[in-house]
Design an enzyme around this catalytic site. Structure first.
Site, mmCIF file in Angstrom:
data_model
loop_
_atom_site.group_PDB
_atom_site.id
_atom_site.type_symbol
_atom_site.label_atom_id
_atom_site.label_comp_id
_atom_site.label_asym_id
_atom_site.label_seq_id
_atom_site.Cartn_x
_atom_site.Cartn_y
_atom_site.Cartn_z
ATOM 1 N N ARG A 175 0.779 -1.162 0.016
ATOM 2 C CA ARG A 175 -0.020 0.001 -0.018
ATOM 3 C C ARG A 175 0.819 1.218 -0.064
ATOM 4 N NH1 ARG A 175 -5.046 0.168 3.804
ATOM 5 N NH2 ARG A 175 -3.821 -0.106 5.410
ATOM 6 N N ASP A 176 2.144 1.230 0.129
ATOM 7 C CA ASP A 176 2.813 2.488 0.049
ATOM 8 C C ASP A 176 4.032 2.337 -0.787
ATOM 9 O OD1 ASP A 176 3.342 5.149 0.614
ATOM 10 O OD2 ASP A 176 4.354 4.799 2.697
ATOM 11 N N LEU A 177 4.033 1.608 -2.028
ATOM 12 C CA LEU A 177 5.301 1.526 -3.008
ATOM 13 C C LEU A 177 5.587 2.838 -3.362
ATOM 14 C CD1 LEU A 177 4.325 -1.545 -4.780
ATOM 15 C CD2 LEU A 177 6.056 -1.450 -3.396
ATOM 16 N N THR A 207 1.141 7.042 -0.142
ATOM 17 C CA THR A 207 1.673 8.118 -0.595
ATOM 18 C C THR A 207 0.902 8.780 -1.719
ATOM 19 O OG1 THR A 207 3.779 7.816 0.230
ATOM 20 C CG2 THR A 207 3.823 9.581 -1.271
#
Length: 267
Positions: free
Chosen positions: A73-75, A113
């Site tokens: 969920r935050d690559l 992000t």
């Protein structure tokens, strides 16, 4: 536990002198910076061979996480750490979610992000955020690595404008921004970036397989897979008995020698 995922040594909590509880996570330390640092040093983009090498490692790690029911969920480039210049390590699972657990985060909140989010992730409905969202974010990173173009990271853009860009303005064709990129790799990136989840890859394993085929055709050496460090197991009861026996035998031998020395001196 994967060679391209940051190793976790310990997690827990300690009580401070003032009675407050401090939670901690202890991981391995990588001193070579992040992919974001590498892009900055390289003028914003990397050569195709270099990108393929790093992308294979990231895709393999992400496929492993997905197979174990975890989405990241935050690559983003700052969450990809480097071991040297050619080995990528997936890090920061701070807002990761289990595909089977529904209680890790509460409410409909936008998590991640913004500049690297999938269209569905910007809606804040966690039930819509699955493997496909990670695949989209992975595509954004590949696009940026190959072209140096990422308009959504402009710090002067309000969040609402960025959300509208994600939902209404797909990325232009990769080869439009980076004509040097091979057509087959551009096709993989474009499929990852489809606004409609149903038109993306179904799994990260499929992405990895396509990247591996492209790398093989281009003569790119697959990244070597480092062997994870193995923890040294504590001695078993049998081992402790053996150690005690050896120590005891040594002490007894020393006493016998001292006794002979004393008797010889007395004689």
């Amino acid at each position: 536990n994967h060679p391209h995922i940051l190793r976790l040594f310990e997690a827990g909590a300690v009580t401070l002198p003032d009675g407050q509880v401090q939670y901690f996570i202890a991981t391995e330390y990588l001193a070579d910076g992040s992919l974001a640092d590498l892009l900055t040093r390289s003028g914003g983009r990397l050569g195709e061979v270099h990108v393929l090498t790093l992308a294979l490692a990231i895709a393999e790690a992400l496929a492993y996480a997905h197979e174990h029911g975890v989405i990241h969920r935050d690559l983003k480039p700052s969450n990809i750490l480097m071991r040297g210049q050619g080995s990528a390590i997936l890090a920061d699972f701070g807002i990761a979610r289990s595909l089977t657990e529904q209680t890790i985060t509460q409410g409909n909140r936008v998590m991640g992000t913004l500049a690297y989010m999938s269209p569905e992730q910007t809606l804040g409905d966690r039930s819509m955020v699955g493997r496909g969202s990670d695949i989209y974010s992975f595509g954004v990173m590949l696009y940026e690595m190959l072209s140096g173009y990422q308009p959504r990271t402009n710090p002067h853009l309000p969040d609402l404008v960025v959300v509208q860009m994600i939902q209404q303005q797909p990325f232009p064709s990769l080869r439009e921004k980076a004509p040097h990129v091979s057509a087959e790799l551009a096709q993989v990136v474009q499929r990852c970036l489809q606004p409609n989840r149903a038109q993306r890859y179904s799994t990260m394993q499929e992405v990895f397989n396509d990247l591996r085929r492209i790398a093989a055709r281009q003569g790119v050496a697959l990244p070597s897979t480092p062997t994870p460090r193995q923890a040294v197991p504590p001695p078993s009861n049998t081992s402790w008995l053996l150690i005690a026996g050896l120590v005891g035998g040594g002490v007894l031998l020393l006493l016998v020698i001292l006794l002979f020395v004393v008797l010889g001196t007395a004689g």
